[in-house]
Design an enzyme around this catalytic site. Structure first.
Site, mmCIF file in Angstrom:
data_model
loop_
_atom_site.group_PDB
_atom_site.id
_atom_site.type_symbol
_atom_site.label_atom_id
_atom_site.label_comp_id
_atom_site.label_asym_id
_atom_site.label_seq_id
_atom_site.Cartn_x
_atom_site.Cartn_y
_atom_site.Cartn_z
ATOM 1 N N SER A 1 -25.371 27.946 37.563
ATOM 2 C CA SER A 1 -25.236 27.223 38.970
ATOM 3 C C SER A 1 -25.928 28.198 39.627
ATOM 4 O O SER A 1 -25.786 29.331 40.000
ATOM 5 C CB SER A 1 -23.812 27.296 39.411
ATOM 6 O OG SER A 1 -23.796 26.856 40.846
ATOM 7 N N HIS B 1 -27.493 23.967 36.895
ATOM 8 C CA HIS B 1 -26.972 23.190 37.767
ATOM 9 C C HIS B 1 -27.421 23.577 39.205
ATOM 10 O O HIS B 1 -27.243 24.685 39.570
ATOM 11 C CB HIS B 1 -25.430 23.535 37.483
ATOM 12 C CG HIS B 1 -24.440 22.797 38.463
ATOM 13 N ND1 HIS B 1 -23.961 21.597 37.851
ATOM 14 C CD2 HIS B 1 -23.962 23.145 39.652
ATOM 15 C CE1 HIS B 1 -23.060 21.374 38.854
ATOM 16 N NE2 HIS B 1 -22.917 22.109 39.959
ATOM 17 N N ASP C 1 -26.590 22.887 43.283
ATOM 18 C CA ASP C 1 -25.569 22.269 44.312
ATOM 19 C C ASP C 1 -26.397 22.021 45.453
ATOM 20 O O ASP C 1 -27.089 22.829 45.930
ATOM 21 C CB ASP C 1 -24.611 23.363 44.651
ATOM 22 C CG ASP C 1 -23.476 23.607 43.486
ATOM 23 O OD1 ASP C 1 -23.177 22.580 42.764
ATOM 24 O OD2 ASP C 1 -23.191 24.955 43.192
ATOM 25 N N MET D 1 -25.297 21.007 49.196
ATOM 26 C CA MET D 1 -24.310 20.704 50.201
ATOM 27 C C MET D 1 -25.048 20.432 51.659
ATOM 28 O O MET D 1 -25.756 21.061 52.027
ATOM 29 C CB MET D 1 -23.519 22.001 50.305
ATOM 30 C CG MET D 1 -23.141 22.603 49.113
ATOM 31 S SD MET D 1 -22.136 24.259 49.069
ATOM 32 C CE MET D 1 -22.203 24.508 47.452
ATOM 33 N N HIS E 1 -25.983 18.610 41.546
ATOM 34 C CA HIS E 1 -24.494 18.059 42.091
ATOM 35 C C HIS E 1 -24.676 17.853 43.561
ATOM 36 O O HIS E 1 -24.691 18.836 44.428
ATOM 37 C CB HIS E 1 -23.721 19.314 41.817
ATOM 38 C CG HIS E 1 -22.385 19.284 42.269
ATOM 39 N ND1 HIS E 1 -21.318 20.177 42.227
ATOM 40 C CD2 HIS E 1 -21.372 18.125 42.730
ATOM 41 C CE1 HIS E 1 -20.394 19.854 42.927
ATOM 42 N NE2 HIS E 1 -20.311 18.645 43.015
ATOM 43 N N MET F 1 -23.001 17.283 47.077
ATOM 44 C CA MET F 1 -21.772 17.374 47.772
ATOM 45 C C MET F 1 -22.133 16.921 49.245
ATOM 46 O O MET F 1 -22.334 17.636 49.997
ATOM 47 C CB MET F 1 -21.303 18.905 47.807
ATOM 48 C CG MET F 1 -20.688 19.183 46.459
ATOM 49 S SD MET F 1 -20.443 20.885 46.524
ATOM 50 C CE MET F 1 -21.867 21.148 45.620
ATOM 51 N N MET G 1 -13.865 19.031 38.892
ATOM 52 C CA MET G 1 -14.209 20.336 39.913
ATOM 53 C C MET G 1 -12.835 20.895 39.546
ATOM 54 O O MET G 1 -11.595 20.552 39.313
ATOM 55 C CB MET G 1 -14.072 20.071 41.134
ATOM 56 C CG MET G 1 -15.236 19.246 41.924
ATOM 57 S SD MET G 1 -16.953 20.115 41.609
ATOM 58 C CE MET G 1 -16.432 21.686 42.254
ATOM 59 N N GLY H 1 -17.615 23.223 47.638
ATOM 60 C CA GLY H 1 -18.400 24.017 48.739
ATOM 61 C C GLY H 1 -18.552 25.442 48.787
ATOM 62 O O GLY H 1 -19.533 25.497 49.556
ATOM 63 N N PHE H 2 -18.184 26.037 47.924
ATOM 64 C CA PHE H 2 -18.559 27.494 47.831
ATOM 65 C C PHE H 2 -18.426 28.036 46.396
ATOM 66 O O PHE H 2 -17.507 27.663 45.570
ATOM 67 C CB PHE H 2 -17.717 28.240 48.640
ATOM 68 C CG PHE H 2 -17.294 27.727 50.030
ATOM 69 C CD1 PHE H 2 -18.201 28.445 50.827
ATOM 70 C CD2 PHE H 2 -16.571 27.004 50.555
ATOM 71 C CE1 PHE H 2 -18.278 28.066 52.517
ATOM 72 C CE2 PHE H 2 -16.566 26.576 51.716
ATOM 73 C CZ PHE H 2 -17.283 27.083 52.761
ATOM 74 N N GLY I 1 -17.962 31.243 43.612
ATOM 75 C CA GLY I 1 -17.150 32.315 43.668
ATOM 76 C C GLY I 1 -15.761 32.191 43.906
ATOM 77 O O GLY I 1 -15.155 33.332 43.953
ATOM 78 N N ASP J 1 -16.719 22.379 36.511
ATOM 79 C CA ASP J 1 -17.397 23.083 37.609
ATOM 80 C C ASP J 1 -16.576 23.959 38.326
ATOM 81 O O ASP J 1 -15.635 23.360 39.095
ATOM 82 C CB ASP J 1 -18.200 21.916 38.532
ATOM 83 C CG ASP J 1 -19.316 22.814 39.552
ATOM 84 O OD1 ASP J 1 -19.329 23.962 39.333
ATOM 85 O OD2 ASP J 1 -19.646 22.058 40.376
HETATM 86 C C1 DX5 Z 1 -18.871 24.991 44.052
HETATM 87 C C2 DX5 Z 1 -19.867 24.618 43.192
HETATM 88 C C3 DX5 Z 1 -20.114 25.324 41.913
HETATM 89 C C4 DX5 Z 1 -20.255 26.665 42.040
HETATM 90 C C5 DX5 Z 1 -19.848 27.374 40.653
HETATM 91 O O1 DX5 Z 1 -18.771 24.047 45.080
HETATM 92 O O2 DX5 Z 1 -20.138 22.971 43.062
HETATM 93 O O3 DX5 Z 1 -21.111 24.557 41.014
HETATM 94 O O4 DX5 Z 1 -21.500 27.056 42.657
HETATM 95 O O5 DX5 Z 1 -20.231 28.706 40.465
HETATM 96 P P1 DX5 Z 1 -18.994 29.626 40.573
HETATM 97 O O6 DX5 Z 1 -18.272 29.384 39.018
HETATM 98 O O7 DX5 Z 1 -19.249 31.085 40.521
HETATM 99 O O8 DX5 Z 1 -17.936 29.191 41.671
HETATM 100 ZN ZN ZN Z 2 -21.522 22.376 41.594
#
Ligand code: DX5
Ligand code: ZN
Length: 242
Positions: free
Chosen positions: A6, A31, A33, A35, A65, A67, A136, A141-142, A144, A174
């Site tokens: 990601s 991947h 993201d 947002m 992805h 969001m 999920m 949204g975040f 880590g 994810d």
């Molecule tokens: C969360 C994201 C994930 C995230 C995955 O909203 O959709 O793709 O970046 O990274 P880790 O596993 O480090 O949270």
């Molecule tokens: Zn994601």
């Protein structure tokens, strides 16, 4: 097994170096993201990331992805910019079937994403049509956040739905996965593992080596478990191997 790092875990000033390292470490699928600050309380990446990644890495498979609210507004742009896979959250549109069709008609794989608070049964009307489901394992949204342990039961439920409906969608996991969870998820039928901070980023050996060792470790586990994923089955059929 597909290792899908990601990019949200990359440093903004070191992204190109990190991506070069991933690719040397055997990554061919990423991947991304997106947002919008509405669907989730975070704003990250600008849409232009997709085109920038496509330009620099023409052969990479790009999984976006979304969001966002109104995901239908993003389909044409994502296709034009070079996305290969596009997923949206099941509650971000009122017209999931229409959206799946439009993603597929524009030549991308269509995925639907389900949050930890939503019942797996919500997917029932869609599983015949999607190419993949993203489960999920954190609230979106975040990057880590820690893996939610009940996700393994939910994955079993999703597999059950797949069997009962005799469908062939791929399963992507994810959020917050470490190597142990990756192995558990793979044994339960997950094929795309979104890797982040607990698997390949921020590891003492560096990203390149971490990607290579992660892939190797997961493939060994897969072989030991005698598990052959859908991707591998497709490849066997294509190459006429049994
Ligand atoms: C969360 C994201 C994930 C995230 C995955 O909203 O959709 O793709 O970046 O990274 P880790 O596993 O480090 O949270
Ligand atoms: Zn994601």
């Amino acid at each position: 097994m597909i290792n899908a790092p990601s990019l949200a875990n990359c440093g903004l000033f070191t992204m190109a170096e990190e991506m070069d390292g991933m690719i040397r470490g055997g990554v061919n699928f990423v991947h991304i993201d997106i947002m919008d600050g509405h669907y989730v309380p975070n704003i990250f990446f600008p849409l232009s990331i997709v085109q920038a990644v496509r330009k620099r890495y023409p052969n990479l498979t790009i999984d976006v992805h979304l969001m966002v609210t109104n995901p239908e507004d993003y389909v044409d742009r994502m296709r034009e910019d070079g996305a290969d896979y596009l997923s949206f959250h099941i509650d971000s549109t009122r017209f999931s079937r229409r959206l799946i069709d439009s993603i597929q008609q524009s030549g991308m794989k269509a995925g639907v994403v389900i949050n930890p608070s939503q019942p797996i049964s919500l997917l029932e009307p869609l599983v015949r049509f999607v190419d993949y489901v993203v489960l999920m394992t954190v609230e979106p949204g975040f990057a880590g956040q820690p893996f939610m342990h009940d996700a393994l039961e939910r994955l079993d439920e999703l597999q059950k739905l797949k069997k009962e409906t005799d469908t062939h969608f791929m399963i992507s996991i994810d959020g917050g996965i470490d190597r142990e969870h990756s192995a558990e998820c793979m044994k339960r039928g997950a094929e795309i593992l979104v890797s982040g901070i607990y698997t390949v980023f921020g590891q003492p050996e560096g990203l390149e080596k971490a990607c290579a060792s992660y892939q190797k470790e997961m493939e060994t586990i897969q072989k030991e478990a005698g598990f052959i994923g859908l991707g591998a089955i497709c490849l066997c059929e294509k190459e006429n191997i049994s």
